[in-house]
Design a protein around this motif. Sequence first.
Motif, PDB file in Angstrom:
ATOM      1  N   ARG A   1    -116.376  33.968  45.040  1.00 60.77           N
ATOM      2  CA  ARG A   1    -115.605  33.568  43.863  1.00 60.77           C
ATOM      3  C   ARG A   1    -115.203  32.098  43.853  1.00 60.77           C
ATOM      4  N   VAL A   2    -115.533  31.361  44.908  1.00 61.33           N
ATOM      5  CA  VAL A   2    -115.055  29.994  45.013  1.00 61.33           C
ATOM      6  C   VAL A   2    -115.466  29.142  43.830  1.00 61.33           C
ATOM      7  N   TRP A   3    -116.727  29.229  43.399  1.00 63.38           N
ATOM      8  CA  TRP A   3    -117.166  28.378  42.290  1.00 63.38           C
ATOM      9  C   TRP A   3    -116.641  28.893  40.953  1.00 63.38           C
ATOM     10  N   ARG A   4    -116.491  30.211  40.835  1.00 68.42           N
ATOM     11  CA  ARG A   4    -115.926  30.759  39.594  1.00 68.42           C
ATOM     12  C   ARG A   4    -114.502  30.262  39.401  1.00 68.42           C
ATOM     13  N   ASN A   5    -113.756  30.183  40.476  1.00 66.45           N
ATOM     14  CA  ASN A   5    -112.389  29.674  40.390  1.00 66.45           C
ATOM     15  C   ASN A   5    -112.353  28.199  40.002  1.00 66.45           C
ATOM     16  N   LEU A   6    -113.462  27.513  40.228  1.00 67.18           N
ATOM     17  CA  LEU A   6    -113.563  26.107  39.853  1.00 67.18           C
ATOM     18  C   LEU A   6    -114.242  25.938  38.495  1.00 67.18           C
ATOM     19  N   ASN A   7    -114.387  27.061  37.766  1.00 67.89           N
ATOM     20  CA  ASN A   7    -114.934  27.063  36.402  1.00 67.89           C
ATOM     21  C   ASN A   7    -116.395  26.630  36.334  1.00 67.89           C
TER      22      ASN A   7
ATOM     23  N   ALA B   1    -123.314  27.326  39.953  1.00 64.65           N
ATOM     24  CA  ALA B   1    -122.932  27.770  41.295  1.00 64.65           C
ATOM     25  C   ALA B   1    -124.169  27.964  42.173  1.00 64.65           C
ATOM     26  N   SER B   2    -125.226  28.557  41.612  1.00 58.96           N
ATOM     27  CA  SER B   2    -126.459  28.783  42.375  1.00 58.96           C
ATOM     28  C   SER B   2    -127.058  27.465  42.833  1.00 58.96           C
ATOM     29  N   ILE B   3    -127.049  26.482  41.940  1.00 58.77           N
ATOM     30  CA  ILE B   3    -127.631  25.180  42.267  1.00 58.77           C
ATOM     31  C   ILE B   3    -126.813  24.475  43.340  1.00 58.77           C
ATOM     32  N   ILE B   4    -125.489  24.491  43.197  1.00 60.71           N
ATOM     33  CA  ILE B   4    -124.641  23.792  44.152  1.00 60.71           C
ATOM     34  C   ILE B   4    -124.689  24.441  45.535  1.00 60.71           C
TER      35      ILE B   4
ATOM     36  N   LEU C   1    -118.686  19.351  49.756  1.00 59.07           N
ATOM     37  CA  LEU C   1    -118.557  20.234  50.916  1.00 59.07           C
ATOM     38  C   LEU C   1    -117.091  20.446  51.272  1.00 59.07           C
ATOM     39  N   SER C   2    -116.297  19.403  51.155  1.00 55.51           N
ATOM     40  CA  SER C   2    -114.871  19.521  51.465  1.00 55.51           C
ATOM     41  C   SER C   2    -114.196  20.531  50.542  1.00 55.51           C
ATOM     42  N   ILE C   3    -114.500  20.456  49.254  1.00 58.14           N
ATOM     43  CA  ILE C   3    -113.939  21.411  48.288  1.00 58.14           C
ATOM     44  C   ILE C   3    -114.388  22.826  48.619  1.00 58.14           C
ATOM     45  N   TYR C   4    -115.653  22.979  48.959  1.00 61.44           N
ATOM     46  CA  TYR C   4    -116.213  24.294  49.249  1.00 61.44           C
ATOM     47  C   TYR C   4    -115.530  24.937  50.449  1.00 61.44           C
TER      48      TYR C   4
ATOM     49  N   ARG D   1    -112.712  24.090  51.916  1.00 58.84           N
ATOM     50  CA  ARG D   1    -111.274  24.266  51.681  1.00 58.84           C
ATOM     51  C   ARG D   1    -111.019  25.514  50.836  1.00 58.84           C
ATOM     52  N   SER D   2    -111.829  25.730  49.831  1.00 60.59           N
ATOM     53  CA  SER D   2    -111.665  26.898  48.945  1.00 60.59           C
ATOM     54  C   SER D   2    -111.954  28.198  49.665  1.00 60.59           C
ATOM     55  N   LEU D   3    -112.904  28.180  50.628  1.00 60.46           N
ATOM     56  CA  LEU D   3    -113.208  29.372  51.397  1.00 60.46           C
ATOM     57  C   LEU D   3    -112.007  29.852  52.196  1.00 60.46           C
ATOM     58  N   GLY D   4    -111.175  28.920  52.622  1.00 58.49           N
ATOM     59  CA  GLY D   4    -110.011  29.267  53.445  1.00 58.49           C
ATOM     60  C   GLY D   4    -108.828  29.740  52.663  1.00 58.49           C
ATOM     61  N   GLN D   5    -108.909  29.721  51.344  1.00 58.20           N
ATOM     62  CA  GLN D   5    -107.751  30.117  50.529  1.00 58.20           C
ATOM     63  C   GLN D   5    -107.703  31.636  50.341  1.00 58.20           C
TER      64      GLN D   5
END
Length: 267
Positions: free
Chosen positions: A200-206, A212-215, A258-261, A263-267
């Motif tokens: 859900r990390v990319w969905r939460n980032l809209n 999301a697949s590409i990133i 990568l930092s955003i990714y 960091r979001s995984l740890g939330q």
Amino acid sequence: MGIDLETLFKTLGPMIGATSTGDVEAGNVFSALTRSLVTFDYAVIFAYREKERPIDLYSTFTPDEHVIFVSMYQAGPFLLDPFFHAAREPKSGVWRMRELAPDRFFSSEYFRSYYTQTGLAEEIGFFIALKDGITVVLSLMRRERSGAFTTAEFSLLRKAEPVVAGLVRHAWPDLGRRFDAALTKRDKGKRKSAHPASDRVWRNLNLTEREASIIELVLQGHSSESIGLRLGISTGTVKVHRRNVYRKLGISSQTQLLSIYLRSLGQ
């Protein structure tokens, strides 16, 4: 290095007729078996199922090395690891890391910010597919000072794969229960991904599903050309989506992505 037949036979002998083997005992057998064939600096064994946190079954790391190779890896970077993706296919057999890595893996931010911390020259993995979508990966690693495995050494390890597969199936016949127990403990009885944020990390980032697949593929180390081939779209379309994502997130580099990714995984 020649084959150490004495060590090989001493290693295999106790396995015959053995009724049970624990993680450490099985790991020691694998390490001794492969060390009778080639030299290496580290051995580590992970079990994978879907996008759940891998189970570390065995390793030869020091406590400090364990932090980098296991603890940090399980916290999120495993999701970008070529071995993880090969395990999910599953891609059975014996593989060099460079055979499985995307075309831009060794220039990716994941490689620069995490993988280089390992100081490895090469990693070879035995991929043993089990039931219930589980794959056990037994890795042999060489540090930069030791150099890569030779063609002859790699060929020898490939010949040992049937014995390693037999060891894995004997030692870990019911890893599904261990994954289920880990999920129960982590999620208080609810059946979720051990890393629910990964879905859900990319969905939460809209981001859209396509974005999301590409990133995800960008972070794994795929070039725009490789992504286009995998998703059946043009290279130009990939680049447009990537620019749109960077604009949405207000970033300008893969380092920030990568930092955003992570960091979001740890939330």
